[in-house]
Design a protein around this motif. Sequence first.
Motif, mmCIF file in Angstrom:
data_model
loop_
_atom_site.group_PDB
_atom_site.id
_atom_site.type_symbol
_atom_site.label_atom_id
_atom_site.label_comp_id
_atom_site.label_asym_id
_atom_site.label_seq_id
_atom_site.Cartn_x
_atom_site.Cartn_y
_atom_site.Cartn_z
ATOM 1 N N ILE A 245 40.742 33.197 41.283
ATOM 2 C CA ILE A 245 40.192 34.040 40.469
ATOM 3 C C ILE A 245 40.240 33.511 39.112
ATOM 4 C CG2 ILE A 245 40.863 36.158 41.854
ATOM 5 C CD1 ILE A 245 43.125 36.770 39.862
ATOM 6 N N GLY A 246 40.226 32.277 38.715
ATOM 7 C CA GLY A 246 40.505 31.500 37.512
ATOM 8 C C GLY A 246 41.601 31.856 36.469
ATOM 9 N N GLY A 247 42.515 32.023 37.040
ATOM 10 C CA GLY A 247 43.853 32.288 36.257
ATOM 11 C C GLY A 247 44.283 33.497 35.819
ATOM 12 N N GLY A 248 43.674 34.658 36.047
ATOM 13 C CA GLY A 248 44.021 36.022 35.914
ATOM 14 C C GLY A 248 45.260 36.342 36.416
ATOM 15 N N THR B 57 46.183 45.421 34.555
ATOM 16 C CA THR B 57 47.363 45.375 34.766
ATOM 17 C C THR B 57 48.088 46.954 34.308
ATOM 18 O OG1 THR B 57 47.588 42.939 33.966
ATOM 19 C CG2 THR B 57 49.680 44.326 33.604
ATOM 20 N N GLN B 58 47.460 47.476 33.408
ATOM 21 C CA GLN B 58 47.716 48.850 33.200
ATOM 22 C C GLN B 58 47.267 49.813 34.004
ATOM 23 O OE1 GLN B 58 45.542 51.511 32.398
ATOM 24 N NE2 GLN B 58 47.314 52.984 32.118
ATOM 25 N N ARG B 59 46.293 49.567 34.734
ATOM 26 C CA ARG B 59 45.716 50.497 35.884
ATOM 27 C C ARG B 59 46.736 50.219 37.094
ATOM 28 N NH1 ARG B 59 44.497 50.547 40.689
ATOM 29 N NH2 ARG B 59 44.484 48.157 40.746
ATOM 30 N N HIS B 60 47.032 48.998 37.379
ATOM 31 C CA HIS B 60 47.883 48.790 38.795
ATOM 32 C C HIS B 60 49.216 49.511 38.449
ATOM 33 C CE1 HIS B 60 49.030 47.025 42.308
ATOM 34 N NE2 HIS B 60 49.967 46.204 41.546
ATOM 35 N N LEU C 261 40.473 40.719 27.786
ATOM 36 C CA LEU C 261 41.433 41.826 27.747
ATOM 37 C C LEU C 261 41.227 42.875 28.989
ATOM 38 C CD1 LEU C 261 40.508 43.029 24.162
ATOM 39 C CD2 LEU C 261 42.756 42.391 25.002
ATOM 40 N N SER C 262 40.262 42.529 29.775
ATOM 41 C CA SER C 262 40.185 42.968 31.313
ATOM 42 C C SER C 262 41.388 42.806 32.214
ATOM 43 C CB SER C 262 38.839 42.698 31.863
ATOM 44 O OG SER C 262 38.959 41.261 32.377
ATOM 45 N N ILE C 263 42.220 41.861 31.696
ATOM 46 C CA ILE C 263 43.495 41.625 32.545
ATOM 47 C C ILE C 263 44.511 42.663 32.036
ATOM 48 C CG2 ILE C 263 45.362 40.124 32.614
ATOM 49 C CD1 ILE C 263 43.400 37.625 32.194
ATOM 50 N N LEU D 141 37.665 39.335 35.955
ATOM 51 C CA LEU D 141 36.829 39.357 34.825
ATOM 52 C C LEU D 141 37.365 38.742 33.699
ATOM 53 C CD1 LEU D 141 35.733 43.350 35.439
ATOM 54 C CD2 LEU D 141 34.371 41.075 35.643
ATOM 55 N N GLY D 142 38.873 38.578 33.924
ATOM 56 C CA GLY D 142 39.476 38.023 32.657
ATOM 57 C C GLY D 142 38.978 36.515 32.194
#
Length: 373
Positions: free
Chosen positions: A242-245, A297-300, A291-293, A285-286
């Motif tokens: 996923i590109g490092g997220g 993270t907050q949602r999870h 900032l989508s990370i 998406l990160g």
Amino acid sequence: MARDINQRLQQLRTRRDGTGGTVNEGFTLDSLFAKSALPVELWESRGKADQPHTRYALGSMQAVSDTYTKVSKETAFRVANQLKDRLAKRGIVAEFELQGSVPLDVHIKGVSDVDLLTLASELFSYDVKGFKALHGKYCNPAKRTALEVLIELRGHVETDLADAFSAAKVDKTGAKAVKISGGSLARDVDVVPAVWFDTAQYQLTGLASDRGTKILDKKASKTIENQPFRHIELIGARCDKIGGGLRKAIRLCKNIKADSDRNITLPSFDIASTMYHADMKALRLGSFYELSILAETQRHLDYLACNHGVAKTLYVPDGSRLIFDTNEKLRSLNDLSRDMDELLDAVYAEHTPAYLAQYLMSDKRQAISKLAA
């Protein structure tokens, strides 16, 4: 979480560049890095002047400089070389491997301690239900038990470390590791005596990442089975897809924990395991909107904190145990979630002139996940 954002930013810088006085005696950053001025990292110039929370969030996701990480690994292998020669003189052939946050690249300190597995090659144990075991492939039983070998190895490690690094401090009180620090060592090293454990999966694949270890719990006088390389492989592979997220989300959580005013005791291993179960599509998406990370993270964390029944069903990546197997871990999950809520809310406010506190957190997440910063 420390409420003053400038304090948090300073703590973040200090962790990353090692200027907080944690470099071992006899070492300075000047001596380690050829007396060059400490560079300003890219994250420190991101966001506008009035967006310090955004800068903190982005900085908390970033990997520690390769320069610092290289020193950590080199220090561990310097210890390994000393042990290898000294143990060989005792007739013990040893192998050495790194485990933990440094080889996974989710450590958050420039001056990070390192876990060094010291594996006695005299014997290995195996899962009796594995393919090779069931087909009689292990036909030369060891003359000693893993516990006997590990108790002896632990004693030699304690003695040899003290002899090899006379100016260093050797802490022998740990149940699983002997910590050596100071003197001529640029990093603290946790030396973990171990023997190989051939898991059922390893017996089928022969892959190094599937091989386990048995380590000694000195205080309980028993052995413990671990799969440190499987953990690194699973998280690393999922992150790379996923590109490092995923690694960024783990580092973000660990930095939040480090700066929290709350007593968050959730171990690094369990933080990584928790984020392993996040939405990988959202973390992907990160690669475009970093900032989508933060948003995912907050949602999870919020979802798990509000649904302890679900949290208690989650396993560590290798499936060997549940993540949230104590009430203390659930309490720490709640506190980490609250800190992440506060950070997301503060970042949202920095990007929204008409900020209204009563907006739903889901709306704030959606807005933040599409911000370029």
